[in-house]
Write a protein that holds these residues in place. Structure first.
Motif, short mmCIF file in Angstrom:
data_model
loop_
_atom_site.label_atom_id
_atom_site.label_comp_id
_atom_site.label_asym_id
_atom_site.label_seq_id
_atom_site.Cartn_x
_atom_site.Cartn_y
_atom_site.Cartn_z
N GLN A 77 -8.62 7.96 6.89
CA GLN A 77 -8.35 7.79 8.33
C GLN A 77 -7.03 7.03 8.53
O GLN A 77 -6.22 7.40 9.38
CB GLN A 77 -9.48 7.00 8.99
CG GLN A 77 -10.78 7.78 9.10
CD GLN A 77 -10.62 9.10 9.86
OE1 GLN A 77 -9.87 9.17 10.83
NE2 GLN A 77 -11.28 10.13 9.37
N GLU A 78 -6.84 5.97 7.75
CA GLU A 78 -5.63 5.16 7.90
C GLU A 78 -4.40 5.98 7.53
O GLU A 78 -3.35 5.86 8.16
CB GLU A 78 -5.73 3.90 7.03
CG GLU A 78 -6.80 2.93 7.53
CD GLU A 78 -6.81 1.63 6.76
OE1 GLU A 78 -7.53 0.71 7.18
OE2 GLU A 78 -6.09 1.52 5.75
N PHE A 79 -4.53 6.78 6.49
CA PHE A 79 -3.41 7.61 6.07
C PHE A 79 -3.04 8.61 7.16
O PHE A 79 -1.87 8.86 7.44
CB PHE A 79 -3.76 8.34 4.77
CG PHE A 79 -2.69 9.27 4.30
CD1 PHE A 79 -1.45 8.79 3.94
CD2 PHE A 79 -2.93 10.64 4.21
CE1 PHE A 79 -0.45 9.65 3.51
CE2 PHE A 79 -1.94 11.50 3.78
CZ PHE A 79 -0.70 11.01 3.42
N PHE A 92 7.46 8.04 1.13
CA PHE A 92 6.29 8.73 1.69
C PHE A 92 5.97 10.01 0.92
O PHE A 92 4.82 10.45 0.90
CB PHE A 92 6.51 9.05 3.17
CG PHE A 92 6.60 7.83 4.03
CD1 PHE A 92 5.46 7.08 4.29
CD2 PHE A 92 7.81 7.43 4.57
CE1 PHE A 92 5.53 5.95 5.08
CE2 PHE A 92 7.88 6.29 5.35
CZ PHE A 92 6.75 5.55 5.61
N ALA A 152 2.37 9.04 12.77
CA ALA A 152 3.56 8.30 13.21
C ALA A 152 4.82 8.82 12.53
O ALA A 152 5.86 9.00 13.16
CB ALA A 152 3.38 6.81 12.91
N ILE A 153 4.71 9.08 11.25
CA ILE A 153 5.92 9.25 10.45
C ILE A 153 6.33 10.71 10.28
O ILE A 153 7.53 11.02 10.20
CB ILE A 153 5.71 8.57 9.07
CG1 ILE A 153 7.05 8.18 8.47
CG2 ILE A 153 4.94 9.45 8.11
CD1 ILE A 153 7.62 6.94 9.00
N PHE A 157 0.82 -1.22 0.00
CA PHE A 157 0.00 0.00 0.00
C PHE A 157 0.85 1.26 0.00
O PHE A 157 0.32 2.36 -0.16
CB PHE A 157 -0.94 0.00 1.22
CG PHE A 157 -2.05 -0.99 1.11
CD1 PHE A 157 -3.22 -0.68 0.43
CD2 PHE A 157 -1.93 -2.24 1.69
CE1 PHE A 157 -4.25 -1.60 0.33
CE2 PHE A 157 -2.96 -3.17 1.59
CZ PHE A 157 -4.12 -2.85 0.91
N LEU A 158 2.14 1.13 0.20
CA LEU A 158 3.02 2.29 0.16
C LEU A 158 3.60 2.49 -1.24
O LEU A 158 4.65 3.11 -1.40
CB LEU A 158 4.12 2.15 1.22
CG LEU A 158 3.59 2.16 2.65
CD1 LEU A 158 4.68 1.82 3.64
CD2 LEU A 158 2.97 3.51 2.98
N VAL A 204 -9.68 4.92 4.03
CA VAL A 204 -8.32 5.15 3.53
C VAL A 204 -7.76 6.45 4.11
O VAL A 204 -6.61 6.50 4.54
CB VAL A 204 -8.30 5.21 1.98
CG1 VAL A 204 -6.89 5.50 1.47
CG2 VAL A 204 -8.81 3.91 1.40
N GLU A 210 8.54 12.61 13.05
CA GLU A 210 9.92 12.13 13.03
C GLU A 210 10.64 12.59 11.77
O GLU A 210 11.84 12.91 11.80
CB GLU A 210 9.92 10.60 13.12
CG GLU A 210 11.20 10.00 13.63
CD GLU A 210 11.60 10.54 15.01
OE1 GLU A 210 10.70 10.77 15.85
OE2 GLU A 210 12.81 10.76 15.21
N ALA A 244 -3.43 8.21 10.30
CA ALA A 244 -2.74 7.47 11.37
C ALA A 244 -1.28 7.22 10.99
O ALA A 244 -0.41 7.17 11.86
CB ALA A 244 -3.46 6.15 11.63
N LEU A 245 -1.03 7.07 9.70
CA LEU A 245 0.35 6.91 9.24
C LEU A 245 1.12 8.22 9.38
O LEU A 245 2.24 8.24 9.90
CB LEU A 245 0.36 6.46 7.78
CG LEU A 245 1.74 6.31 7.15
CD1 LEU A 245 2.44 5.07 7.68
CD2 LEU A 245 1.66 6.25 5.63
#
Lengths: 237, 237
Positions: A106-108, A177, A114-115, A86-87, A104, A118, A110-111
């Motif tokens: 919402q999931e993005f 990303f 996290a990312i 999926f990436l 999709v 950082e 959440a990604l």
DNA sequence: TCAAGGTTTATTATAGGATAAATATAAATG
DNA sequence: CATTTATATTTATCCTATAATAAACCTTGA
């Protein structure tokens, strides 16, 4: 000679990509079940009205993204969802085309949570001189557009800003990303601007921290931005 | 008739993958410069002693991973590094094969630090009953192996544990990390066990938090584990 | 009956050649 | 000078033939 449906659906792309897209749709939608053997090359060639060459290139493309696996005598099997990459921006495009994208998005998000913080921290540490110049120019544009607001232009410059952050990390694993982000931004134009407008203040905080080389502050500022980001798709009306 | 060098280097893989691997090596190592046009199909066919079919499938594979782009009359161009999908397990394998992996390991660690704590938090919230059973069984194995230590077995079960965390997030974008992690673990066997042995306590903390559905505690526990992880490759002696 | 080993057969893998489409470059045209 | 047309080169697609692979199906001998 070719299937006219495909010609329309895939518009300009090469034939094997059009075929791949159609097979991908069937897999991603669940119409073709996981671990199922799909029809043989010859049957698919007839279904899509394309040569074996084009069909096989399509299958190879999907194999590369973890959707299929072929073996002589056995056939071509749909791999289980865990293997779908999926990436990959192209696969993500196909996913988005299925519609039903609230999940999709919402999931993005959440990604990103996290990312991205950082990534901002890494960019503060590792951005090259040239990347800092690019980031600076982009932020200036953001600043201008936030005052002379234009939703489309804001989306583009907002996307470019976050894209540059990923590219400035100096970390190979963060690079992909950038393209994933662009794909999502372009697909959800209505979401690319954060709640309450442009969040220019939050972006300024990220920008300043990166330029100052303050990793902790950059991380914190990006986390704050994402906290303020919309958590729901607007109803289409 | 085929180039014997390729036969040896690629062992069992299909021909087009062997060719793709060799071209990928040239690109990743910089031997083929970014934005450069590589030789035409006919020339490459002769160089590798393979048919156009095999060569073109190789190019398609690399195109899918963002390394190449073909146009009629123009030729096939090496795309710039920003487009290389380092989050593709196969591409990562090729990168690792270049050697000089200290940097790759460091970058991977920086990725884990961003993504894994959040993955653990998501797993605590979203893991299905079946996934919790799998995680439980895996942790029991970890516990046993930590007491009857075996480096190889520990690596495998450690990898499986973290893999399951990614698969249990219920988030499509976290799934690809499972395969990336496995590729890295298998390649750096000597690093898969954390500093000071097995870190069974830290793993227990993650495991317990996920099973208890405590997202914050899971995130925190995973962050602590990664803080204790080795930051350097051992010298090979 | 059953197990070992060879044979058949279905499917993908690879080869190789022909034609079509795309596009950069050069030439022609107004 | 700009704009169009022609040409040449490269990839794209089609087609057919052969090879390799591995599952399924037979032997055949105990």
């Amino acid at each position: 000679m070719h299937n006219p449906f495909i010609q329309i659906a895939g518009s300009k792309r090469s034939l094997h990509v059009q075929v791949a897209r159609e097979i991908a749709r069937k897999i991603l939608s669940g119409e073709a079940a996981q671990n199922e053997i799909i029809p043989s090359e010859m049957v698919l060639c007839e279904q899509f009205s394309v040569s074996r060459t084009a069909l096989r290139e399509a299958i190879k493309l999907l194999t590369s993204k973890g959707l299929l696996e072929s073996k002589p005598k056995v056939g071509t099997r749909v791999k289980s969802r865990e293997n779908w990459n999926f990436l990959d921006a192209q696969l993500l495009d196909w996913v988005i085309d299925l519609g039903d994208n609230e999940v999709v998005y919402q999931e993005f998000l959440a990604l990103r949570k996290a990312i991205e913080p950082e990534a901002a921290a890494l960019a503060a540490k590792n951005a090259t001189a040239q990347q800092r110049i690019l980031l600076s120019a982009t932020f200036q544009q953001m600043d201008y557009i936030s005052k002379n607001f234009d939703a489309q232009k804001w989306m583009e410059v907002d996307m470019e800003f976050h894209r540059l952050v990923f590219l400035s990390t100096g970390n190979s694993f963060y690079l992909p990303f950038a393209n994933v982000l662009c794909t999502m931004f372009r697909s959800f134009i209505s979401h690319s601007s954060e709640k309450g407008g442009t969040c220019i203040g939050e972006h300024r905080a990220i920008y300043s921290a990166i330029m100052a080389g303050d990793a902790d502050k950059a991380r914190e500022a990006n986390a704050i931005l994402l906290k303020n980001t919309n958590h729901r798709l607007p109803t289409s009306n």
